[in-house]
Scaffold this motif. Structure first.
Motif, PDB file in Angstrom:
ATOM      1  N   ASP A 186      38.867  18.270  29.136  1.00  0.00           N
ATOM      2  CA  ASP A 186      39.305  19.724  28.346  1.00  0.00           C
ATOM      3  C   ASP A 186      38.131  19.605  27.219  1.00  0.00           C
ATOM      4  OD1 ASP A 186      40.399  17.508  26.955  1.00  0.00           O
ATOM      5  OD2 ASP A 186      41.781  18.566  26.175  1.00  0.00           O
ATOM      6  N   GLN A 187      36.916  19.680  27.494  1.00  0.00           N
ATOM      7  CA  GLN A 187      35.908  20.082  26.410  1.00  0.00           C
ATOM      8  C   GLN A 187      34.817  20.725  27.035  1.00  0.00           C
ATOM      9  OE1 GLN A 187      34.078  15.972  25.421  1.00  0.00           O
ATOM     10  NE2 GLN A 187      35.574  15.407  26.886  1.00  0.00           N
ATOM     11  N   ASN A 188      33.694  20.853  26.080  1.00  0.00           N
ATOM     12  CA  ASN A 188      32.736  21.649  26.546  1.00  0.00           C
ATOM     13  C   ASN A 188      31.794  20.620  27.466  1.00  0.00           C
ATOM     14  OD1 ASN A 188      33.553  23.692  24.602  1.00  0.00           O
ATOM     15  ND2 ASN A 188      32.077  22.955  23.204  1.00  0.00           N
ATOM     16  N   LYS A 195      22.068  22.543  28.034  1.00  0.00           N
ATOM     17  CA  LYS A 195      22.660  23.769  28.053  1.00  0.00           C
ATOM     18  C   LYS A 195      24.149  23.280  27.999  1.00  0.00           C
ATOM     19  CE  LYS A 195      23.221  28.205  30.408  1.00  0.00           C
ATOM     20  NZ  LYS A 195      22.929  29.131  31.642  1.00  0.00           N
ATOM     21  N   LEU A 196      24.650  24.191  26.920  1.00  0.00           N
ATOM     22  CA  LEU A 196      26.008  24.002  26.616  1.00  0.00           C
ATOM     23  C   LEU A 196      27.069  25.184  27.013  1.00  0.00           C
ATOM     24  CD1 LEU A 196      28.122  22.242  24.884  1.00  0.00           C
ATOM     25  CD2 LEU A 196      27.739  24.031  23.203  1.00  0.00           C
ATOM     26  N   TYR A 197      28.016  24.602  27.685  1.00  0.00           N
ATOM     27  CA  TYR A 197      28.970  25.547  28.449  1.00  0.00           C
ATOM     28  C   TYR A 197      30.403  25.346  27.734  1.00  0.00           C
ATOM     29  CZ  TYR A 197      25.830  25.683  32.476  1.00  0.00           C
ATOM     30  OH  TYR A 197      24.736  25.563  33.104  1.00  0.00           O
ATOM     31  N   ALA A 198      30.733  26.517  26.944  1.00  0.00           N
ATOM     32  CA  ALA A 198      32.132  26.512  26.065  1.00  0.00           C
ATOM     33  C   ALA A 198      33.140  26.370  27.042  1.00  0.00           C
ATOM     34  CB  ALA A 198      31.921  27.629  25.154  1.00  0.00           C
ATOM     35  N   GLU A 199      34.190  25.758  26.649  1.00  0.00           N
ATOM     36  CA  GLU A 199      35.364  25.419  27.339  1.00  0.00           C
ATOM     37  C   GLU A 199      36.045  26.531  27.618  1.00  0.00           C
ATOM     38  OE1 GLU A 199      37.452  22.698  24.543  1.00  0.00           O
ATOM     39  OE2 GLU A 199      38.462  24.497  23.755  1.00  0.00           O
ATOM     40  N   LEU A 200      36.458  26.577  28.874  1.00  0.00           N
ATOM     41  CA  LEU A 200      37.492  27.830  29.396  1.00  0.00           C
ATOM     42  C   LEU A 200      36.562  28.895  29.678  1.00  0.00           C
ATOM     43  CD1 LEU A 200      40.675  27.057  27.194  1.00  0.00           C
ATOM     44  CD2 LEU A 200      40.283  26.513  29.392  1.00  0.00           C
ATOM     45  N   THR A 201      35.304  29.016  29.583  1.00  0.00           N
ATOM     46  CA  THR A 201      34.542  30.160  30.014  1.00  0.00           C
ATOM     47  C   THR A 201      34.234  29.943  31.469  1.00  0.00           C
ATOM     48  OG1 THR A 201      32.433  29.060  29.711  1.00  0.00           O
ATOM     49  CG2 THR A 201      33.353  30.308  27.782  1.00  0.00           C
ATOM     50  N   PRO A 202      34.148  31.344  32.163  1.00  0.00           N
ATOM     51  CA  PRO A 202      33.801  31.383  33.497  1.00  0.00           C
ATOM     52  C   PRO A 202      32.538  30.241  33.989  1.00  0.00           C
ATOM     53  CG  PRO A 202      34.187  33.618  33.146  1.00  0.00           C
ATOM     54  CD  PRO A 202      33.996  32.534  31.651  1.00  0.00           C
ATOM     55  N   GLU A 203      31.507  30.271  33.092  1.00  0.00           N
ATOM     56  CA  GLU A 203      30.263  29.438  33.303  1.00  0.00           C
ATOM     57  C   GLU A 203      30.936  28.030  33.419  1.00  0.00           C
ATOM     58  OE1 GLU A 203      30.607  31.722  31.019  1.00  0.00           O
ATOM     59  OE2 GLU A 203      29.222  33.230  31.945  1.00  0.00           O
TER      60      GLU A 203
END
Length: 332
Positions: A186-188, A195-203
């Motif tokens: 449960d983290q980015n 490349k950072l994908y922020a948690e809970l985003t579709p990406e």
């Protein structure tokens, strides 16, 4: 008179030094006094809690990897950071969204060698499995339990489960595997290209699905007959109830296109009317707490319930076949 003042000053200096050096002990002792003000008692209680927290943290830090058979503590293996291979992007239509759990696969022969692995949740499930599935009752050769705390599929820079899983399969040659991940995911996500994908985003969700898919492909490379991918039960912590349904949906979706992988849905195991229930009964009717307050780890009782469900499924599918008991001679 002058000598008395010097002596008093010296005593005061020594007392002040002792208090500063042993401040926690002094505060706890002072806080335990019945005449201590409430503010002092609160400070003493906080000092004690911080001390317990450090002891717990040191304890977990001391446990790195444990072989479930020997229960011997081993030193942590420093895993070098490896560049993350890129997963070719596929059209969305290549992975259909399942509506139900993938159908169970019948086993021609009962399994002999079991390998259970995952994060710290597996420490509870592994013990419950070994207690419930006795090797002598099923003619098993081995049950290996391997877990590493604070790990998952998101932080392969911290622990590379892909490489470690290959090693464990080659070392143990399992017929059946049981895996669980997600407790620390449960983290980015930071991919190999930084490349950072922020948690809970579709990406972020798509990036996590790619990692699960890559792990599933790894399992396909080996002659493991079947893999049970454990889903997460509903939690008593709201944050986990945001992540767990996403993880479960991804595990189920990936399992549906990898025939040897079977997703085991536990979402409602600890739920009543769709809400978390802290108490549940096992197969004997005994009721007890099922999850710790951290919202992640099952209690011993909760783990027992989860393994009872898995064990029944394994027996129904022929993975486990109880040994026949010797016939009892009838008395004339």
């Amino acid at each position: 008179m002058m000598q008395d003042l010097k002596f008093l000053a010296l005593c005061g200096l020594v007392t002040y030094s002792l208090v500063m050096v042993n401040e926690p002990i002094f505060l706890k002792s002072l806080g335990s006094s019945p005449i201590a003000p409430s503010e002092v008692k609160q400070i003493a209680q906080q000092v004690e809690l911080e001390g317990l927290s450090k002891v717990e943290s040191d304890f977990w830090d001391s446990i790195k990897e444990i072989d479930g058979k020997s229960q011997a503590t081993a030193q942590a293996t420093e895993v070098p950071i490896k560049p993350e291979p890129q997963i070719p992007k596929k059209p969305e239509t290549t992975i259909p969204t399942p509506s139900v759990t993938s159908p169970p696969i019948k086993q021609a022969e009962p399994a002999k060698r079991f390998l259970l692995l995952g994060d710290s949740i597996m420490s509870f499930l592994g013990v419950a499995f070994e207690n419930d599935v006795k090797k002598s009752d099923y003619s098993l050769e081995s049950i290996k339990v391997f877990y590493k705390i604070s790990t998952g599929l998101n932080r392969i820079d911290f622990y590379d489960w892909y490489s470690r899983t290959r090693e464990l399969i080659q070392q143990n040659n399992p017929d059946i595997m049981v895996v669980i991940f997600g407790g620390n995911d449960d983290q980015n996500i930071l991919d190999a290209n930084k490349k950072l994908y922020a948690e809970l985003t579709p990406e972020w969700e798509k990036a996590y699905e790619e990692r699960v898919e890559r792990y599933a492909k790894l399992l396909d490379e080996y002659p493991v007959k079947k893999v049970y991918w454990i889903g997460h039960p509903i939690s008593n912590v709201a944050r986990y109830n945001k992540f767990f349904p996403i993880f479960n949906r991804i595990y189920q979706k990936v399992s549906a296109v990898h025939p040897k992988i079977e997703f085991v849905d536990y979402w409602n195991t600890f739920a009543v009317n769709g809400k978390f229930s802290p108490i549940a009964a096992d197969s004997t009717g005994r009721k007890a707490r099922v999850r710790y307050n951290d919202g992640l780890h099952p209690t011993e009782h909760g783990a027992k319930i989860m393994i009872e469900i898995l064990k029944k499924r394994m027996i129904d599918e022929g993975v486990l076949k109880p040994k026949l008991k010797p016939a009892t001679h009838l008395k004339k």
